[in-house]
Design a protein around this motif. Structure first.
Motif, short mmCIF file in Angstrom:
data_model
loop_
_atom_site.label_atom_id
_atom_site.label_comp_id
_atom_site.label_asym_id
_atom_site.label_seq_id
_atom_site.Cartn_x
_atom_site.Cartn_y
_atom_site.Cartn_z
N PHE A 99 0.86 -1.18 0.00
CA PHE A 99 0.00 0.00 0.00
C PHE A 99 0.90 1.23 0.00
O PHE A 99 1.43 1.63 1.04
CB PHE A 99 -0.90 -0.01 1.23
N THR A 100 1.06 1.84 -1.16
CA THR A 100 2.04 2.93 -1.28
C THR A 100 1.64 4.18 -0.51
O THR A 100 2.49 4.99 -0.16
CB THR A 100 2.25 3.30 -2.76
N GLN A 109 1.11 -3.63 9.75
CA GLN A 109 -0.05 -3.69 10.63
C GLN A 109 -1.28 -4.23 9.90
O GLN A 109 -2.05 -5.01 10.47
CB GLN A 109 -0.36 -2.31 11.20
N MET A 110 -1.47 -3.80 8.66
CA MET A 110 -2.62 -4.29 7.90
C MET A 110 -2.58 -5.81 7.77
O MET A 110 -3.61 -6.49 7.89
CB MET A 110 -2.62 -3.64 6.51
N ALA A 111 -1.40 -6.34 7.53
CA ALA A 111 -1.28 -7.80 7.42
C ALA A 111 -1.56 -8.47 8.76
O ALA A 111 -2.21 -9.53 8.80
CB ALA A 111 0.12 -8.16 6.92
N LEU A 112 -1.08 -7.88 9.83
CA LEU A 112 -1.33 -8.44 11.16
C LEU A 112 -2.82 -8.40 11.51
O LEU A 112 -3.36 -9.36 12.06
CB LEU A 112 -0.52 -7.67 12.21
N LEU A 113 -3.47 -7.29 11.19
CA LEU A 113 -4.90 -7.16 11.47
C LEU A 113 -5.71 -8.14 10.62
O LEU A 113 -6.68 -8.73 11.10
CB LEU A 113 -5.35 -5.73 11.19
N ALA A 151 5.63 3.95 2.14
CA ALA A 151 6.13 2.84 1.33
C ALA A 151 6.48 3.30 -0.08
O ALA A 151 7.37 2.75 -0.71
CB ALA A 151 5.09 1.72 1.29
N ALA A 152 5.81 4.35 -0.54
CA ALA A 152 6.02 4.83 -1.91
C ALA A 152 7.43 5.35 -2.16
O ALA A 152 7.88 5.38 -3.31
CB ALA A 152 5.01 5.93 -2.24
N ASP A 158 14.47 -2.21 -0.45
CA ASP A 158 13.73 -2.08 0.81
C ASP A 158 12.27 -2.48 0.64
O ASP A 158 11.65 -3.01 1.57
CB ASP A 158 13.84 -0.65 1.34
N LEU A 159 11.70 -2.24 -0.55
CA LEU A 159 10.34 -2.72 -0.81
C LEU A 159 10.27 -4.23 -0.73
O LEU A 159 9.30 -4.80 -0.22
CB LEU A 159 9.88 -2.25 -2.19
#
Length: 261
Positions: A99-100, A109-113, A151-152, A158-159
């Motif tokens: 998610f840029t 966090q989105m993946a953890l949630l 992230a963008a 690093d990505l």
């Protein structure tokens, strides 16, 4: 490896597209804590195998069994990528998917949630949830110092590390990495796969990966499987694969050292 617990077992896997047999009776095992490379020339069937194990394609025939954690073998063939992810199979892709518009930390966090089925229920205060766990995962991949950056703006290497942290957020027992170093410079490739090798050693996670860089393959893999025209033609250590005359004739000795599908 023979005495270690199996994380994944594939039996007589086949996949046809119309009249074309893309994968023909492939069987393989991945042991706990093993890095297994799947290589072969263009059209060998590597990505098709990956897509069946990851749930993107249902197999035409065959079984895919995942260690259930209690000594059981859970059949996962054809059940879909979302369910397979929930059962403990993570994946990274040739082209990074992040998610840029979010920060590095928020991506993890989105993946953890998502793993906890918490995304929509707690969305108004999601930024505060599981932050410490996200930061710990970023530390594992060497990105904690960049946690609040968007992230963008990350460099490509690093990505790739961020994508690895996102995959690890699913607490996988098996990690599928499809061409993990594609598009990376030589030093970045070496650093990323050395990081994966350390994670395997410290966590016991299993890794099945495809890779076009043969130096990387021979450096980090415990075993190597070679596909050609959908069939498994060789299995062994790096030294055994290098010495295999069939592999040398079909793959390594032809100059066709770029990965394919």
């Amino acid at each position: 490896m023979a005495q270690m617990q199996k994380t994944l077992e594939v039996r007589n896997l086949r996949k046809s597209f119309g009249g074309v047999m893309a994968v023909d009776s492939v069987s393989l095992e991945v042991a706990q804590g093993e890095m297994l490379a799947l290589i072969g020339p263009n059209g060998a069937g590597k990505s098709t195998c990956f897509n069946m194990v990851g749930g993107q394609f249902p197999p035409t025939e065959g079984e895919i069994l995942l260690n259930g954690g209690d000594g059981t073998a859970v059949p996962i063939a054809g059940i879909g990528s979302r369910r397979i992810w929930q059962l403990g199979v993570g994946r990274t892709f040739q082209i990074t998917a992040t998610f840029t518009s979010m920060s590095v930390r928020q991506n993890v966090q989105m993946a953890l949630l998502s793993r906890r089925h918490m995304i929509w229920k707690f969305w108004p205060r999601a930024d505060d949830l599981l932050s410490d766990e996200a930061l710990a995962l970023l530390e594992q991949v060497g990105l904690q110092a960049q946690a609040e950056r968007a992230a963008a703006v990350l460099a490509y290497g690093d990505l790739k590390r961020l994508e690895l942290a996102i995959a690890l957020a699913g607490a996988p027992k098996l990690l599928l990495m499809d061409e993990p170093t594609a598009g990376m410079a030589s030093g970045e490739r070496t650093a990323l796969m050395a990081l994966v090798r350390r994670l395997v050693s410290t966590t016991g996670i299993s890794v099945l990966f495809t890779e076009h860089d043969m130096d990387v393959v021979f450096e980090v893999s415990d075993r190597i499987l070679v596909l050609d025209r959908g069939r498994l033609i060789a299995t062994g250590t790096g030294a055994e694969i290098k010495a295999n005359e069939q592999v040398r004739a079909i793959y390594l000795g032809t100059g066709r050292t770029s990965g394919g599908h």
